[in-house]
Motif scaffolding. Structure first.
Motif, mmCIF file in Angstrom:
data_model
loop_
_atom_site.group_PDB
_atom_site.id
_atom_site.type_symbol
_atom_site.label_atom_id
_atom_site.label_comp_id
_atom_site.label_asym_id
_atom_site.label_seq_id
_atom_site.Cartn_x
_atom_site.Cartn_y
_atom_site.Cartn_z
ATOM 1 N N ALA A 280 0.828 -1.207 0.000
ATOM 2 C CA ALA A 280 0.000 0.000 0.000
ATOM 3 C C ALA A 280 0.864 1.259 0.000
ATOM 4 O O ALA A 280 0.544 2.250 -0.659
ATOM 5 N N ARG A 281 1.966 1.225 0.725
ATOM 6 C CA ARG A 281 2.878 2.363 0.751
ATOM 7 C C ARG A 281 3.453 2.623 -0.640
ATOM 8 O O ARG A 281 3.504 3.756 -1.123
ATOM 9 N N ASP A 282 3.859 1.546 -1.302
ATOM 10 C CA ASP A 282 4.482 1.644 -2.625
ATOM 11 C C ASP A 282 3.494 2.163 -3.673
ATOM 12 O O ASP A 282 3.794 3.107 -4.419
ATOM 13 N N VAL A 283 2.307 1.573 -3.723
ATOM 14 C CA VAL A 283 1.346 1.948 -4.764
ATOM 15 C C VAL A 283 0.780 3.354 -4.508
ATOM 16 O O VAL A 283 0.623 4.142 -5.445
ATOM 17 N N SER A 284 0.491 3.674 -3.262
ATOM 18 C CA SER A 284 -0.043 5.012 -2.978
ATOM 19 C C SER A 284 0.994 6.086 -3.278
ATOM 20 O O SER A 284 0.644 7.186 -3.725
ATOM 21 N N ARG A 285 2.258 5.781 -3.059
ATOM 22 C CA ARG A 285 3.315 6.732 -3.411
ATOM 23 C C ARG A 285 3.350 6.956 -4.917
ATOM 24 O O ARG A 285 3.512 8.090 -5.392
ATOM 25 N N LEU A 286 3.187 5.884 -5.686
ATOM 26 C CA LEU A 286 3.136 6.004 -7.143
ATOM 27 C C LEU A 286 1.978 6.907 -7.559
ATOM 28 O O LEU A 286 2.151 7.811 -8.394
#
Length: 368
Positions: free
Chosen positions: A206-212
């Motif tokens: 979730a951290r990775d995709v939301s950052r994207l």
């Protein structure tokens, strides 16, 4: 919702008289959203099917009724995947595991259907939450990625090929609609779970995709779409057995609010337990300084005291600092298909007018 049924079920039956919901006042500093130019509480709904019907007129009809109900947001599936191109009347992404190609469906039964929803939402002043992945198999979920890449429901979250394809789709959707005033939130997934996994797997995902997403569109809200599973207890919903730590995810800087779902009967609880589920999450909004949404909840139309249960939950929501709530699900008469399931509440029925309308008005009347 956990899964989508394909059987038409009757609209909710009316039981005993429902007292009018009364305006409430927030007594805490828990955050709320700004919508329609004002910082306010409000109600919304779910209409997953809006993007999966073929009639522009039906889309417009439904959104006009949602707007007339003072429901400010509706949640619509932003996903629709297929591996063979024939198993769904509408699909947006074609992961062809025969030719090993991934394409966007630009045909009449593809992404133009989602375009129609966004245009109509703009017209009627309704905003959209768009989940871009389904944890469940309906309408092409994680299973379609794993049929293509050879992963499974637990390895999907870290599979390099599946994640690249998913992120490519997310990027496509965000870039297509990021300038629309109709987008309330980009949502990572509908009810993500990784049973018996370390909760760090989905938290890091979730951290990775939301950052994207924030790198592509820093101005629009991003949400996870999880059910609100809590940790630290032995009880099912508090045990983290589904691989979700709600509080850890709420603390991700690139997620703007928390989402909570509630299906007490499917989870083995009583309806009274639902009030605790609401209040426990509302307390976390205050603790962590982020809005929290009751994003899916309802009572089956076959339950004899459906009205009383919903009324009690509505009063609990009004008495706490839930920023907005959206029942599952809004339904109306359509030419293309019926928005069926045993939770559907049909617009224009006496039950709708006595349950949905008073609550939407009470949420808007609640002062901060």
């Amino acid at each position: 919702m956990l899964r989508t049924s394909l059987t038409l079920l009757a609209a909710s039956a009316i039981v005993t008289a429902l007292p009018q919901a009364v305006p409430a006042t927030s007594t805490s500093s828990a955050p709320v959203f700004e919508i329609d130019g004002a910082k306010q509480y409000f109600a919304g709904t779910n209409t997953w099917w809006l993007s999966h019907i073929l009639s522009d007129e039906d889309v417009d009809h439904a959104l006009a009724e949602i707007a007339a109900s003072d429901l400010k947001v509706t949640r619509v599936w932003g996903f629709g995947n297929t591996n063979n191109g024939v198993d769904q009347p509408v699909y947006f992404q074609y992961l062809d595991n025969t030719t090993m190609t991934i394409t966007i469906n630009e045909g009449a039964n593809g992404i133009p259907r989602l375009d129609s929803v966004v245009r109509s939402a703009e017209k009627h002043g309704v905003q959209l939450v768009l989940p871009m992945l389904n944890n469940w198999d309906d309408l092409g979920g994680i299973n379609t990625y794993c049929n293509y890449f050879g992963c499974n429901k637990t390895t999907f979250w870290t599979d390099p090929g599946a994640q690249e394809a998913y992120k490519n789709y997310v990027s496509f959707i965000v870039q297509r609609y990021k300038d629309s005033p109709a987008i309330f939130s980009w949502q990572l997934a509908n009810e993500p779970r990784c049973p018996n996994c370390s909760t760090s797997i989905i938290t890091e995902w979730a951290r990775d995709v939301s950052r994207l997403i924030k790198s592509l569109d820093p101005n629009t809200r991003v949400s996870l779409g999880d059910e609100g599973w809590l940790c630290g207890g032995e009880d099912y919903a508090y045990s983290c057995i589904e691989g979700i730590d709600f509080e850890a995810n709420l603390n991700i800087p690139t997620l703007d609010y928390g989402t909570v779902h509630m299906y007490y009967d499917q989870w083995g609880y009583t309806s009274d337990w639902g009030n605790k589920w609401i209040t426990d999450h509302a307390a976390l909004a205050k603790k962590h300084g982020k809005p929290i949404v009751m994003e899916e909840y309802d009572v089956k139309s076959t339950v004899s005291n459906q009205t009383e249960i919903l009324q009690q939950w509505h009063h609990t929501i009004l008495d706490t600092d839930i920023a907005y709530d959206s029942f599952w699900q809004f339904a109306t008469d359509l030419t293309d298909r019926d928005p069926y399931d045993d939770y559907a509440i049909y617009y224009g029925t006496e039950f709708y007018d006595r349950v949905v309308i008073p609550h939407s008005k009470a949420m808007l009347a609640k002062t901060i």
